[in-house]
Motif scaffolding. Structure first.
Motif, short mmCIF file in Angstrom:
data_model
loop_
_atom_site.label_atom_id
_atom_site.label_comp_id
_atom_site.label_asym_id
_atom_site.label_seq_id
_atom_site.Cartn_x
_atom_site.Cartn_y
_atom_site.Cartn_z
N HIS A 61 30.82 3.92 84.65
CA HIS A 61 31.89 4.20 85.62
C HIS A 61 32.41 5.62 85.45
CE1 HIS A 61 32.58 -0.35 85.83
NE2 HIS A 61 32.39 0.01 87.08
N GLY A 62 32.60 6.02 84.18
CA GLY A 62 33.11 7.36 83.92
C GLY A 62 32.15 8.43 84.38
N ARG A 63 30.85 8.24 84.11
CA ARG A 63 29.87 9.24 84.54
C ARG A 63 29.85 9.34 86.06
NH1 ARG A 63 23.82 9.26 85.56
NH2 ARG A 63 23.31 11.47 85.38
N LEU A 64 29.84 8.22 86.75
CA LEU A 64 29.84 8.25 88.22
C LEU A 64 31.08 8.96 88.75
CD1 LEU A 64 28.60 4.60 88.85
CD2 LEU A 64 27.30 6.69 89.30
N ALA A 65 32.23 8.68 88.12
CA ALA A 65 33.48 9.30 88.58
C ALA A 65 33.43 10.82 88.40
CB ALA A 65 34.66 8.71 87.82
N VAL A 66 32.91 11.30 87.29
CA VAL A 66 32.86 12.74 87.05
C VAL A 66 31.87 13.41 88.01
CG1 VAL A 66 32.30 14.54 85.37
CG2 VAL A 66 33.63 12.54 84.68
N TRP A 67 30.76 12.76 88.29
CA TRP A 67 29.82 13.33 89.27
C TRP A 67 30.46 13.44 90.65
CZ3 TRP A 67 24.97 15.49 89.81
CH2 TRP A 67 24.27 15.69 88.62
N HIS A 68 31.24 12.44 91.03
CA HIS A 68 31.93 12.52 92.33
C HIS A 68 33.02 13.59 92.30
CE1 HIS A 68 30.15 9.38 94.80
NE2 HIS A 68 29.98 8.69 93.69
N LEU A 84 19.91 12.33 82.97
CA LEU A 84 21.04 13.17 82.57
C LEU A 84 20.67 14.64 82.67
CD1 LEU A 84 22.06 10.42 81.50
CD2 LEU A 84 22.94 11.63 79.51
N ALA A 85 21.57 15.43 83.26
CA ALA A 85 21.37 16.87 83.33
C ALA A 85 21.49 17.46 81.93
CB ALA A 85 22.40 17.50 84.26
N ALA A 86 20.94 18.67 81.79
CA ALA A 86 20.99 19.32 80.47
C ALA A 86 22.42 19.49 79.99
CB ALA A 86 20.28 20.67 80.54
N TRP A 87 23.35 19.82 80.90
CA TRP A 87 24.74 20.03 80.51
C TRP A 87 25.42 18.71 80.15
CZ3 TRP A 87 27.71 17.39 84.02
CH2 TRP A 87 27.20 17.25 85.31
N ARG A 123 21.69 2.63 80.63
CA ARG A 123 20.45 2.88 79.90
C ARG A 123 20.10 4.37 79.91
NH1 ARG A 123 19.68 0.08 76.03
NH2 ARG A 123 17.71 1.22 75.91
N ALA A 124 20.36 5.06 81.02
CA ALA A 124 20.13 6.50 81.06
C ALA A 124 21.03 7.22 80.07
CB ALA A 124 20.36 7.04 82.48
N LEU A 125 22.29 6.79 79.97
CA LEU A 125 23.21 7.39 79.00
C LEU A 125 22.74 7.16 77.57
CD1 LEU A 125 26.55 6.37 80.71
CD2 LEU A 125 25.99 8.70 80.01
N LEU A 126 22.06 6.06 77.34
CA LEU A 126 21.57 5.73 76.01
C LEU A 126 20.23 6.38 75.71
CD1 LEU A 126 22.64 1.98 75.87
CD2 LEU A 126 23.61 3.86 74.56
N GLY A 127 19.74 7.18 76.64
CA GLY A 127 18.53 7.96 76.37
C GLY A 127 17.24 7.39 76.92
N GLU A 128 17.31 6.26 77.62
CA GLU A 128 16.08 5.70 78.18
C GLU A 128 15.69 6.43 79.46
OE1 GLU A 128 14.15 1.37 79.54
OE2 GLU A 128 16.21 1.49 78.78
#
Length: 309
Positions: A243-250, A128-131, A106-111
């Motif tokens: 899953h992808g977002r979590l992986a990139v943050w790690h 979501l960070a600005a970048w 939901r955060a990825l979708l802008g909520e």
């Protein structure tokens, strides 16, 4: 091939008989999990949230509830998250892993989820960070699911064009960096990616994986590379964009030398990263060729590979 169960599921959905459709899903999941996927997709996509969220309830008995691994065209929790807001779903979802992934979707979708959902247990922010937002439209961040199954997903390619690239002579490949620095590399981001770590610059890292000394390459901000990294990390059928977002943050936390994501440290790393993307002659649909240099530590990482669609 349309089976009897598929026809029955379609008829129940058309009639709005969601409790019966849910019972059909639970029976199939307990006896034939593969057959349950299309039924689960139909419920997650089309049912009202109070019925769809019950896919993950355990009140049907052992082995009948969906979890974060159940999927058809994509994870059932991601299908659900594309259909209803966090405000509607939060009171209905019980399993913590599913709640976490739905909240990130939901955060990825802008909520605006931060402050309305429990904090991420590993420290990844629900805002979501600005970048992360720069150059990444909400409409293409998550698969676009279809009612009867299937999904549309934006292809990723990095670099996505050769127009902004120019010839670059790479240095001769030097030694790779072993030990703790190498463990921060994105080795687990996607199974089809080859990754290396070196002490040096982005061109030094690229030289380890590029097909020759002279390549077409160009520098770009990390924000421009971020969407492709997330999509690469979530490319498998059973994975979602969360899953992808979590992986990139790690990945970024490891590159910054942290045991877990700390937003201020990750933001500082992103701000100083020097990124280089290069093109290869055989690039077709889904590919990624990227070097990441951290001038603060003198380390650089490279990732390169292509994935069959």
């Amino acid at each position: 091939m349309i089976t009897y169960e598929d026809r029955r599921a379609g008829q129940l959905a058309a009639a709005g008989r969601w409790p019966e459709l849910l019972e059909l899903f639970r029976r199939l999941r307990g006896t034939s999990p593969r057959s349950a996927g299309p039924v689960g997709h139909l419920i997650a996509y089309a049912a009202p949230p109070e019925h769809a969220a019950r896919l993950f309830d355990r009140d049907g008995g052992p082995f009948t509830a969906a979890d974060e691994h159940d999927h058809d065209a994509g994870p059932l929790w991601e299908v659900l998250a594309t259909r209803h807001s966090w405000r509607r779903l939060a009171p209905l979802l019980e399993p913590a892993p599913v709640r976490r992934l739905v909240a990130h979707t939901r955060a990825l979708l802008g909520e605006e989820v931060a402050g309305r959902a429990e904090p991420d247990p590993e420290g990844v922010p629900l805002t979501l960070a600005a970048w992360e937002q720069a150059g990444w439209e909400e409409s293409v961040r998550v698969r676009d699911y279809l009612p009867a199954g299937g999904a549309r997903r934006a292809l990723f390619a990095l670099p996505d064009t050769r127009e902004d690239l120019g010839p670059l002579d790479l240095p001769a490949p030097g030694p790779r960096t072993p030990g703790p620095a190498a463990t921060r590399s994105p080795a687990g981001l996607a199974p089809w990616l080859t990754t290396v770590c070196v002490r040096g610059t982005a061109p030094d890292a690229a030289a380890q994986l590029a097909p020759g000394r002279r390549v077409l390459a160009g520098h770009l901000p990390f924000a421009a590379a971020y969407p492709a990294l997330v999509q690469a990390a979530s490319g498998a059928r059973g994975l979602g964009t969360a899953h992808g977002r979590l992986a990139v943050w790690h990945l970024l936390a490891g590159m910054a030398g942290a045991a877990r994501p700390v937003p201020a440290e990750v933001d500082a790393l992103v701000a100083r990263l020097r990124c280089l993307a290069w093109s290869e002659p055989r690039d077709e649909l889904w590919y990624l060729h990227l070097a990441l240099e951290d001038p603060a530590t003198g380390l650089a990482w490279a990732l390169s590979g292509s994935m069959e669609p």
